[in-house]
Design an enzyme around this catalytic site. Structure first.
Site, PDB file in Angstrom:
ATOM      1  CG  HIS A  28     -14.012   3.075 -14.902  1.00 42.04           C
ATOM      2  ND1 HIS A  28     -14.707   3.889 -14.039  1.00 42.04           N
ATOM      3  CD2 HIS A  28     -14.178   3.613 -16.143  1.00 42.04           C
ATOM      4  CE1 HIS A  28     -15.286   4.868 -14.730  1.00 42.04           C
ATOM      5  NE2 HIS A  28     -14.969   4.712 -16.004  1.00 42.04           N
ATOM      6  NE  ARG A  29     -13.700   8.461 -15.929  1.00 40.61           N
ATOM      7  CZ  ARG A  29     -14.321   9.607 -16.209  1.00 40.61           C
ATOM      8  NH1 ARG A  29     -13.985  10.714 -15.567  1.00 40.61           N
ATOM      9  NH2 ARG A  29     -15.262   9.646 -17.121  1.00 40.61           N
ATOM     10  N   GLY A  33      -7.577  -0.025 -12.287  1.00 40.24           N
ATOM     11  CA  GLY A  33      -8.914  -0.159 -12.852  1.00 40.24           C
ATOM     12  C   GLY A  33      -8.965   0.120 -14.341  1.00 40.24           C
ATOM     13  CB  SER A 124      -1.312  -3.379  -1.273  1.00 43.60           C
ATOM     14  OG  SER A 124       0.027  -2.947  -1.115  1.00 43.60           O
ATOM     15  CB  SER A 125       3.086  -6.666  -1.887  1.00 45.21           C
ATOM     16  OG  SER A 125       3.625  -5.381  -2.149  1.00 45.21           O
ATOM     17  CB  CYS A 126       1.935  -2.744   2.071  1.00 43.85           C
ATOM     18  SG  CYS A 126       0.201  -2.271   2.128  1.00 43.85           S
ATOM     19  CE1 TYR A 153      -3.992   1.371   0.238  1.00 43.87           C
ATOM     20  CE2 TYR A 153      -2.005   0.020   0.258  1.00 43.87           C
ATOM     21  CZ  TYR A 153      -3.123   0.499  -0.396  1.00 43.87           C
ATOM     22  OH  TYR A 153      -3.378   0.108  -1.687  1.00 43.87           O
ATOM     23  CE  LYS A 157      -6.021  -1.675  -0.861  1.00 38.52           C
ATOM     24  NZ  LYS A 157      -7.109  -1.709  -1.863  1.00 38.52           N
ATOM     25  N   PRO A 180      -1.178  -7.607  -5.556  1.00 33.55           N
ATOM     26  CG  PRO A 180      -1.771  -5.509  -6.405  1.00 33.55           C
ATOM     27  CD  PRO A 180      -2.279  -6.633  -5.534  1.00 33.55           C
ATOM     28  CG  ASN A 182       6.251  -2.035  -5.190  1.00 31.57           C
ATOM     29  OD1 ASN A 182       5.725  -1.312  -4.363  1.00 31.57           O
ATOM     30  ND2 ASN A 182       7.181  -2.922  -4.855  1.00 31.57           N
ATOM     31  CG  HIS A 196       3.209   4.307  -5.258  1.00 35.23           C
ATOM     32  ND1 HIS A 196       1.913   4.378  -5.708  1.00 35.23           N
ATOM     33  CD2 HIS A 196       3.146   3.866  -3.972  1.00 35.23           C
ATOM     34  CE1 HIS A 196       1.092   3.984  -4.730  1.00 35.23           C
ATOM     35  NE2 HIS A 196       1.810   3.671  -3.684  1.00 35.23           N
ATOM     36  NE  ARG A 204      12.852  12.993  -7.809  1.00 34.04           N
ATOM     37  CZ  ARG A 204      12.667  11.768  -7.327  1.00 34.04           C
ATOM     38  NH1 ARG A 204      13.547  10.810  -7.587  1.00 34.04           N
ATOM     39  NH2 ARG A 204      11.626  11.487  -6.578  1.00 34.04           N
ATOM     40  CD1 TRP A 219      13.215  11.722  -1.289  1.00 35.50           C
ATOM     41  CD2 TRP A 219      11.797  10.609   0.042  1.00 35.50           C
ATOM     42  NE1 TRP A 219      12.318  12.621  -0.785  1.00 35.50           N
ATOM     43  CE2 TRP A 219      11.441  11.980   0.035  1.00 35.50           C
ATOM     44  CE3 TRP A 219      11.049   9.718   0.805  1.00 35.50           C
ATOM     45  CZ2 TRP A 219      10.370  12.475   0.771  1.00 35.50           C
ATOM     46  CZ3 TRP A 219       9.977  10.204   1.537  1.00 35.50           C
ATOM     47  CH2 TRP A 219       9.651  11.568   1.523  1.00 35.50           C
ATOM     48  CG  ASP A 286      16.378   3.057   2.644  1.00 30.43           C
ATOM     49  OD1 ASP A 286      16.276   3.828   1.664  1.00 30.43           O
ATOM     50  OD2 ASP A 286      17.452   2.702   3.138  1.00 30.43           O
TER      51      ASP A 286
END
Length: 345
Positions: A28-29, A33, A124-126, A153, A157, A180, A182, A196, A204, A219, A286
């Site tokens: 939740h932090r 969350g 995650s969409s990954c 990762y 998931k 979700p 990104n 990310h 930046r 990048w 990429d």
């Protein structure tokens, strides 16, 4: 794990979840969350429960079970995870696999043991193959090879998705999972290492404006296409799914629109006021060429995002600048990006 008797739950469209029931938000932090917590507060949830990492290490199985036995939540939003950018995922795959598997297994087992009725797992969409069809439908899962830079990762998931499906099959409980795209927004990780692409860009470009820098290096080539969703929209979708969805398939959550990383950089420059040169370091990876989710399952239920990308980035830049001085500095914390620190709740 202590035994709990569960009766089969109906499938289809569930009743809205009870706003007065004990509801646990794991993580939740964090970015997601904290947004879920805010959304639930606005919706009138009166018995929200969470714990900081200092109070509860979600990788500690015995501690997690003890916590759940004490609070016995009727509903759980499982948003806790160890996350990072391309470099961190590529350099520390063991940590991203091990920590996330432990967090997920501990929370799910404790929830099952203490009678949690509904649980929403955040993935995650990954999880989808590197060369999945675009936009990516839910049934593309496990149909091809994963992106190598974050496969560990992704496997963790995927295990979480299978975990919710297994509970549905074995116990008949209406546990669900949401994937979700990104995410970005308030409470994101703006650390120098481990963040990310969007929060890293915001920091930046903001620093370039403040210091008067005339050139920025990003990048990659700037050509990959990505989809971005404001975290407050994600939180709204999570509550919507808990109220309206009961099915075995994970549900994609996104906007259904993408942009190139170069176009994203242009929106960040616009929001921060940066007018200098932008250089692309094409020796850096990429990642996946394109990652756009097919969100027709969710939109078919009636849900739509509220934020457009330009508006959402401007909102996030304003939040970052307002909290820059007192924002918890995560640079030292993430200097070793492999440290298993994301069991933070």
């Amino acid at each position: 794990m202590s035994s709990t008797t569960h009766s089969p739950a109906p499938t289809g469209r569930p009743d809205p979840i009870d706003r007065d029931a004990v509801t646990y938000v794991a993580g939740h932090r964090g970015l997601v969350g904290s947004a879920i917590w805010r959304r639930l507060e606005r919706a009138g949830f009166s018995r929200l429960v969470g714990a900081s990492h200092a109070e509860l290490d979600l990788t500690d199985r015995a501690a997690v079970l003890a916590r759940f036995e004490a609070v016995r939540p009727r509903y759980v939003f499982l948003a806790a995870a160890k996350v990072g950018g391309i470099m961190a995922n590529d350099m520390y795959p063991v940590d991203f696999l091990s920590v996330n598997l432990r967090i997920q297994t501990n929370v799910m087992d404790a929830a099952l043991a203490t009678g949690t009725e509904r649980l929403l797992f955040l993935g995650s969409s990954c999880i989808y193959p590197k060369l999945a069809p675009q936009p990516i439908p839910e049934d593309a899962l496990l149909t091809g090879h994963l992106e190598p830079t974050n496969d560990a990762y992704a496997i963790a998931k995927i295990a979480g998705i299978i975990g919710t499906q297994a509970v549905r099959r074995q116990y008949g409980l209406p546990w669900i999972s949401a994937m979700p795209t990104n995410l970005y927004g308030p409470e994101d990780n703006f650390a120098l290492v481990g963040s990310h692409v969007l929060p890293a860009m915001i920091r930046r470009y903001d620093e370039a404006v403040r210091t008067g820098a005339t050139s920025i290096t990003n990048w990659g080539t700037g050509t990959p296409r990505r989809e971005f969703l404001h975290v407050d929209d994600m939180a709204d979708a999570c509550l919507y799914l808990m109220d309206h969805y009961d099915g075995p398939s994970q549900v994609n959550v996104g906007t259904g629109r993408d942009c190139t990383i170069a176009e994203l950089a242009g929106l960040v420059a616009e929001a921060t006021g940066y007018t200098g040169e932008v250089v692309w370091d094409d020796f850096k990876p990429d990642g996946t060429p394109q990652k756009l989710l097919d969100v027709s399952l969710l939109t078919g239920m009636g849900w739509r995002p509220r934020y457009g990308l330009r508006e959402g980035i401007a909102d996030t830049v304003a939040w970052y600048r307002a909290h820059r001085a007192d924002f918890r500095d995560r640079d030292a914390e993430h200097r070793d990006a492999g440290r298993p620190d994301a069991g933070r709740a």
